[in-house]
Design a protein around this motif. Structure first.
Motif, PDB file in Angstrom:
ATOM      1  N   TRP A 138      10.827  -2.591  32.027  1.00  0.00           N
ATOM      2  CA  TRP A 138       9.957  -2.049  33.143  1.00  0.00           C
ATOM      3  C   TRP A 138       8.229  -2.460  32.604  1.00  0.00           C
ATOM      4  CZ3 TRP A 138       6.022   1.410  31.852  1.00  0.00           C
ATOM      5  CH2 TRP A 138       6.263   2.032  30.598  1.00  0.00           C
ATOM      6  N   VAL A 139       7.455  -2.450  33.800  1.00  0.00           N
ATOM      7  CA  VAL A 139       6.008  -2.655  33.570  1.00  0.00           C
ATOM      8  C   VAL A 139       5.493  -1.669  34.237  1.00  0.00           C
ATOM      9  CG1 VAL A 139       6.417  -5.247  33.411  1.00  0.00           C
ATOM     10  CG2 VAL A 139       5.864  -4.293  35.612  1.00  0.00           C
ATOM     11  N   GLY A 140       3.901  -1.511  33.965  1.00  0.00           N
ATOM     12  CA  GLY A 140       3.332  -0.531  34.756  1.00  0.00           C
ATOM     13  C   GLY A 140       2.897   0.694  33.813  1.00  0.00           C
ATOM     14  N   GLU A 165       6.784   8.045  37.739  1.00  0.00           N
ATOM     15  CA  GLU A 165       6.970   6.802  37.478  1.00  0.00           C
ATOM     16  C   GLU A 165       6.678   5.998  38.821  1.00  0.00           C
ATOM     17  OE1 GLU A 165      11.197   6.792  37.327  1.00  0.00           O
ATOM     18  OE2 GLU A 165      11.366   7.731  35.484  1.00  0.00           O
ATOM     19  N   SER A 166       5.543   6.604  39.662  1.00  0.00           N
ATOM     20  CA  SER A 166       5.072   5.732  40.838  1.00  0.00           C
ATOM     21  C   SER A 166       4.395   4.487  40.528  1.00  0.00           C
ATOM     22  CB  SER A 166       4.295   6.788  41.673  1.00  0.00           C
ATOM     23  OG  SER A 166       3.182   7.167  41.011  1.00  0.00           O
ATOM     24  N   LYS A 167       3.923   4.566  39.403  1.00  0.00           N
ATOM     25  CA  LYS A 167       3.115   3.018  39.079  1.00  0.00           C
ATOM     26  C   LYS A 167       3.998   2.311  37.752  1.00  0.00           C
ATOM     27  CE  LYS A 167      -1.418   5.051  40.400  1.00  0.00           C
ATOM     28  NZ  LYS A 167      -2.669   5.562  39.847  1.00  0.00           N
ATOM     29  N   SER A 168       5.170   2.514  37.594  1.00  0.00           N
ATOM     30  CA  SER A 168       5.946   1.764  37.017  1.00  0.00           C
ATOM     31  C   SER A 168       7.156   1.176  37.641  1.00  0.00           C
ATOM     32  CB  SER A 168       6.506   2.432  35.425  1.00  0.00           C
ATOM     33  OG  SER A 168       7.220   3.744  35.969  1.00  0.00           O
ATOM     34  N   TYR A 169       7.507  -0.007  37.086  1.00  0.00           N
ATOM     35  CA  TYR A 169       8.321  -0.916  37.926  1.00  0.00           C
ATOM     36  C   TYR A 169       9.414  -1.710  36.984  1.00  0.00           C
ATOM     37  CZ  TYR A 169       4.192  -0.155  40.937  1.00  0.00           C
ATOM     38  OH  TYR A 169       3.157   0.507  41.641  1.00  0.00           O
ATOM     39  N   ILE A 170      10.449  -1.948  37.740  1.00  0.00           N
ATOM     40  CA  ILE A 170      11.645  -2.590  37.226  1.00  0.00           C
ATOM     41  C   ILE A 170      11.337  -4.004  37.117  1.00  0.00           C
ATOM     42  CG2 ILE A 170      14.212  -3.181  37.377  1.00  0.00           C
ATOM     43  CD1 ILE A 170      13.917  -0.530  36.097  1.00  0.00           C
ATOM     44  N   LYS A 171      11.544  -4.843  36.037  1.00  0.00           N
ATOM     45  CA  LYS A 171      11.118  -6.383  35.922  1.00  0.00           C
ATOM     46  C   LYS A 171      12.369  -6.908  35.452  1.00  0.00           C
ATOM     47  CE  LYS A 171       8.420  -9.616  33.572  1.00  0.00           C
ATOM     48  NZ  LYS A 171       7.117  -9.747  32.585  1.00  0.00           N
TER      49      LYS A 171
END
Length: 219
Positions: A138-140, A165-171
């Motif tokens: 994840w990133v962010g 987690e609104s500003k973290s994302y699966i990569k």
């Protein structure tokens, strides 16, 4: 975006009850609802915001490192109680240790087994392994807030808190594609944890339960 792939449900029913009660305890100022807020401090004037990577600690504590494109931020007020504040601090390192394992793709990192044990460690290993199996990271930025902490004797603590987690994302590690889907109610998670102080003075997380989309954590 929900960056967490699976809920954490290691906490035994008796511990869930204790944590739920602790979230409503009279010795904490902020309120916590249901069974999934994580560790938080409630009193005191100093606000802590701990980004990752974690600074190295003394006493043989492992250093936890994060990639430059990911960060955890912990928001809580110090209580002024040494035991509570130590439990809060170690609970944040437990969270960071799990994410470091995700970033490195390794369930055998030193920090993961240092800050977690028993049911929590087993649950976190399964949790991290899901990321590894899916080839994801994840990133962010993930924000942790609404902390509450309750002590039970000299060596037991219950910590509850929320995550945003609104500003973290699966990569995807292979394609490097980032899923930046819009945030939903499920981007907010309530955690309850149990911690035990070991013989070295480390507050290890022993049990954990999460509840995604919990009403108590919604903005």
């Amino acid at each position: 975006m929900n960056r967490r792939p699976t809920p954490l449900t290691a906490l035994a029913l008796t511990a869930v009850a204790a944590l739920t009660l602790s979230a409503c305890g009279s010795d904490d100022d902020s309120t916590a609802k249901d069974s999934d807020k994580i560790a938080g401090a409630d009193t005191g004037s100093e606000k802590s915001a701990s980004p990752s990577p974690s600074a190295p600690d003394s006493g043989g504590r492992p250093k936890i490192t994060f990639p430059s494109d990911a960060k955890n931020v912990f928001e809580y007020q110090k209580t002024g109680n040494a035991a509570k504040d130590a439990a809060l601090a170690d609970s944040t390192l437990s969270v960071n240790s799990v994410d470091e394992a995700i970033f490195t793709g390794d369930t055998g990192t030193k920090a993961l087994g240092f800050y977690n044990t028993d049911k929590a460690l087993s649950a976190y290993i399964t949790y991290v392994q899901k990321y590894i199996d899916d080839g994801e990271t994840w990133v962010g930025e993930t924000r942790y807030f609404n902390y509450k902490v309750t002590l039970s004797g000299a060596k037991k603590a219950y910590v509850s808190y929320c995550s945003d987690e609104s500003k973290s994302y699966i990569k995807n590690k292979k394609t490097e594609k980032v899923d930046r889907s819009p945030a939903t109610a499920n981007s907010y998670v309530l955690y309850n944890t149990s911690l035990t102080k070991n013989s070295d003075g480390i507050w290890q997380t022993t049990d954990v339960v999460s509840n995604r989309g919990n009403e108590a954590c919604q903005p």
